[in-house]
Design a protein around this motif. Structure first.
Motif, short mmCIF file in Angstrom:
data_model
loop_
_atom_site.label_atom_id
_atom_site.label_comp_id
_atom_site.label_asym_id
_atom_site.label_seq_id
_atom_site.Cartn_x
_atom_site.Cartn_y
_atom_site.Cartn_z
N GLU A 311 48.43 -30.75 16.82
CA GLU A 311 49.71 -30.93 17.51
C GLU A 311 49.53 -31.03 19.02
OE1 GLU A 311 51.95 -27.60 16.13
OE2 GLU A 311 52.83 -28.70 14.44
N ALA A 312 48.53 -30.32 19.56
CA ALA A 312 48.32 -30.37 21.01
C ALA A 312 47.84 -31.74 21.47
CB ALA A 312 47.31 -29.29 21.41
N ARG A 313 47.36 -32.59 20.55
CA ARG A 313 46.84 -33.90 20.93
C ARG A 313 47.77 -35.04 20.54
NH1 ARG A 313 40.92 -34.54 21.38
NH2 ARG A 313 40.03 -32.51 21.86
N LEU A 314 48.97 -34.74 20.09
CA LEU A 314 49.91 -35.80 19.72
C LEU A 314 50.35 -36.58 20.95
CD1 LEU A 314 52.18 -33.96 17.12
CD2 LEU A 314 50.40 -35.66 16.64
N THR A 315 50.74 -37.82 20.69
CA THR A 315 51.26 -38.67 21.76
C THR A 315 52.58 -38.11 22.27
OG1 THR A 315 50.25 -40.58 20.72
CG2 THR A 315 51.95 -41.01 22.36
N ARG A 316 52.72 -38.04 23.58
CA ARG A 316 53.93 -37.48 24.19
C ARG A 316 54.51 -38.47 25.20
NH1 ARG A 316 54.13 -31.94 23.12
NH2 ARG A 316 52.23 -31.16 22.15
N ASN A 317 55.82 -38.46 25.30
CA ASN A 317 56.52 -39.31 26.27
C ASN A 317 56.55 -38.60 27.61
OD1 ASN A 317 57.07 -41.32 24.38
ND2 ASN A 317 58.94 -40.30 23.68
N CYS A 318 55.48 -38.80 28.36
CA CYS A 318 55.36 -38.10 29.64
C CYS A 318 54.69 -39.02 30.64
CB CYS A 318 54.53 -36.83 29.44
SG CYS A 318 54.52 -35.73 30.87
N PRO A 319 55.42 -40.04 31.15
CA PRO A 319 54.79 -41.03 32.03
C PRO A 319 54.19 -40.43 33.28
CG PRO A 319 56.95 -41.77 31.26
CD PRO A 319 56.83 -40.34 30.88
N GLN A 320 54.79 -39.33 33.80
CA GLN A 320 54.30 -38.78 35.06
C GLN A 320 52.89 -38.23 34.96
OE1 GLN A 320 56.83 -37.70 33.35
NE2 GLN A 320 56.85 -35.48 33.11
N THR A 321 52.41 -38.00 33.76
CA THR A 321 51.05 -37.47 33.61
C THR A 321 50.05 -38.54 33.27
OG1 THR A 321 51.39 -37.04 31.27
CG2 THR A 321 51.96 -35.27 32.80
N ALA A 322 50.49 -39.80 33.23
CA ALA A 322 49.58 -40.86 32.83
C ALA A 322 48.45 -41.02 33.84
CB ALA A 322 50.33 -42.19 32.68
N MET A 323 48.75 -40.82 35.16
CA MET A 323 47.72 -40.99 36.17
C MET A 323 46.60 -39.99 36.00
SD MET A 323 46.97 -42.87 38.82
CE MET A 323 48.52 -43.54 39.39
#
Length: 670
Positions: A311-323
């Motif tokens: 679960e800790a590695r699931l895809t998340r909607n968090c664009p601000q952490t993409a960088m």
């Protein structure tokens, strides 16, 4: 400007892609472009392939050369190496450490390079000194290394004979099944002790050396497209200029690093087209991808314990952490029919990179469910992330090492009791004070007027310390004599007792890594506790009583953990206890010896967990004051009891790894 155009045209012509972008744009963007691997001239013998194949009693390194060369070979030590120089040859293979790191028949590493302008050097690193033979026949150079086992899979790396072929189909390391004779192709049945981890494979794409200064980003992407022969599509958000210096890097690695440095990321779709866009656009596009579900059956791990890690590695909607994840994203993923190399440090499967992985503040798109009946996990996520999640799940489902633990608990209890005493009685039938000697009346029955003292006649009737005795005396002597009208009687009592209690327990148990083994041998003693205050709350005025069980005896609890360097860390609890019932309201006491410790030992090594020695000495002396303390003769006037107790506790534990388990592969990351 003409000089710039001529230089750019010449360099792009070497790539075979002249005319892919406008000449003026190429001149403005490129300072220097070159392929690192030496390209042989048509007249030079060229090394086109290198492979390692098994043969009965040998491991053969086969070097294919499309021409005639002269050989020179020698050995080195510390570490042992075989060096073969091919004089008059050019290297047609991509330079670098392409070998996958697997030990094959005593060969642990293979490196090759263009040692000089006309010499190709091949270096074999060995696990020990081996006899070898070098032969040359029909364009094939064979380095045959003697070995006791040939239980390995073949390996090879191929190059291109011409520059045009090399740009069209980049070299990559692949197994060469045609090099294995049918009778010498063993199944991969290596035991756990002979397994070795495969080192991460570097990118095998052609290397590029290039520099830009304020070049438009579209021109930079055009150079990469021309060099690689791949389709690269930038979005409308990709703008600006690029200043960079790339020195001897695979083109796919260089492309990603350059784009990351300028705030963009690189992905590849299912058709093999390379897309360049901003992190925000990639995250927004990924948020619209439909989810898919895969189920993974587990063999050794529990589904409930594996679920939180997935679960800790699931895809998340968090664009601000993409960088923050750009530097760890995969370079490229292989596409069927496309000549791409296996990526390094891949975190996901083919497709776009996941966004916001591992950030608990971002909502996860998918979910993980654990089925305890079938011991399986169902993973729901975007299709591009599922291969990586499944691979990571498999790395968690490893057979754990099994440890056998042998303990030896030695408890020795020695006690010594010594007693010596003298008692005296002086009196007659009518005059006496002490009743050590029974007085009888005229009928022969004991007198009831014990302690009678008559003041008439002689008044001396007794002497003191008549009541002190040696309990359970082993020796009793009596001496009597007449002193006038009185009888003087002396009683001597002596005792010496030696007690030895030797308890040796040797529990043994086998347990999985990081699990607890608990061994108990003893008695459960019921303990009754009475609540006196509860009597006031009921009609019978009877207090309530509760009964609990107290375990006594030998108790051993061990939790082993096998370290990466084959040592064993143990958390140990050892207890040796007993029960002694009391006549008071306490009921019982529990003498206990226990040890709680954490130790690190080697496989098969014996650790001394604890050594405890207790010695207690008790001396009791009663008798006539002053006289009893006199040297030597003092014992004539009293009773002396000396009790000495000595307890020894020794705990020895020997762990042994009986099953190495399954090691986690080091090649790639899920």
């Amino acid at each position: 400007m003409i000089a710039h155009r001529t230089l750019a045209s010449a360099m792009l012509a070497a790539f075979g892609v002249v005319g892919a972008v406008p000449v003026g744009a190429r001149a403005a963007a490129v300072s220097v472009v070159s392929v690192v691997a030496a390209r042989p001239t048509p007249n030079d013998p060229t090394v086109t392939a290198l492979s390692v194949v098994p043969r009965t009693g040998h491991a053969d390194v086969v070097v294919r050369v499309d021409g005639s060369v002269t050989l020179k070979h020698f050995t080195l030590s510390n570490p042992d190496k075989i060096v073969v120089d091919l004089n008059g040859a050019s290297l047609g293979l991509p330079e670098g450490d392409a070998y996958d790191g697997v030990a094959r028949g005593g060969i642990t590493r293979i490196r090759y390079s263009q040692f000089t302008k006309s010499t190709v050097r091949v270096v074999l690193t060995l696990d020990a000194a081996h006899a070898y033979e070098v032969t040359q026949q029909n364009g094939e150079i064979r380095i045959s290394v003697e070995t006791t086992g040939v239980d390995f899979s073949p390996w090879s790396v191929k190059g291109s004979a011409t520059a045009a072929d090399e740009s069209a189909a980049p070299a990559r390391a692949t197994p060469v099944e045609e090099e294995v004779r049918p009778e010498a192709r063993p199944a991969d049945t290596r035991s756990s002790s002979s397994r070795k981890a495969v080192a991460p494979q570097q990118s095998q794409e052609p290397r590029i050396t290039v520099s830009w200064e304020n070049a438009p980003i579209s021109d930079v992407l055009g150079i990469f497209a021309s060099f690689s022969g791949r389709t690269i599509l930038p979005s409308k958000n990709v703008t600006g200029t690029v200043s960079a210096i790339i020195n001897n890097q695979p083109w796919d690695v260089a492309l990603r690093k350059v784009m990351n440095a300028n705030g963009y990321d690189v992905t590849i779709d299912d058709t093999g087209v390379i897309l360049v866009d901003t992190y925000e656009a990639i995250a927004a596009r990924q948020a619209t991808i439909p989810l898919d579900t895969r189920t993974v059956r587990l063999n050794y791990s529990r589904a409930a314990s594996v679920r939180p890690m997935i679960e800790a590695r699931l895809t998340r909607n968090c664009p601000q952490t993409a960088m923050s994840m750009a530097n760890n994203a995969p370079v490229f993923q292989p596409v069927p029919g496309q000549p791409t190399a296996t990526p390094m440090n891949s975190n996901v499967g083919a497709g776009m990179p996941t966004v916001g992985v591992g950030n608990p503040s971002c909502p996860a798109r998918g979910a993980v469910t654990a089925d305890t009946i079938t011991n399986s996990v169902s993973i729901t996520d975007v299709p591009s992330a599922l291969p990586g999640l499944i691979e990571y799940t498999k790395t968690l489902d490893l057979r754990q090492p099994q440890v056998n633990i042998k303990a030896r608990i030695i408890s020795v209890d020695r006690s010594t009791l010594e007693g010596l005493g003298l008692r005296y009685d002086l009196g007659s039938q009518q005059q006496f004070f002490n009743d050590i000697v029974p007085r009888l009346d005229s009928t022969g029955k004991p007198r009831v007027d014990a302690g009678q003292i008559l003041l008439g006649g002689n008044t001396v009737s007794a002497i003191a310390n008549a009541s002190a005795r040696i309990p359970g005396a082993a020796l009793q002597l009596v001496y009597s004599t007449a002193m006038g009208n009185f009888d003087f009687t002396t009683f001597l009592e002596a005792l010496q007792t030696n007690t030895l209690l030797d308890v040796q327990a040797e529990p043994s148990a086998s347990v999985l890594n990081n699990y607890t083994a608990n061994l108990t041998a003893g008695t459960q003693v019921p303990i009754r506790v009475i609540d006196a205050g509860s009597a006031a709350g009921n009609t019978s005025n009877a207090p309530r009583a509760s009964v609990s069980m107290q375990q006594t005896g030998i108790i051993l609890t061990v939790t082993p953990q096998v370290t990466a360097n084959h040592q064993i860390q143990m958390k140990v609890h050892v207890e040796n206890s007993d029960v002694q019932f009391q006549t008071s309201d306490v009921g019982a006491v529990f003498p206990t010896q226990k040890v709680d410790n954490v130790v690190l030992v080697a496989d098969g090594e014996t650790a001394v967990m604890a050594g405890l020695t207790q010695t207690s000495v008790s001396i009791t002396k009663t008798g006539l004051p002053v006289l009893v303390d006199l040297p030597i003769i003092g014992r004539l006037f009293g009773v002396t009891n000396r009790e000495e107790r000595k307890r020894d506790l020794l705990i020895l534990i020997t762990p042994h790894i009986i099953d190495d388990g399954q090691q986690m592969p080091e090649s790639g990351r899920p």
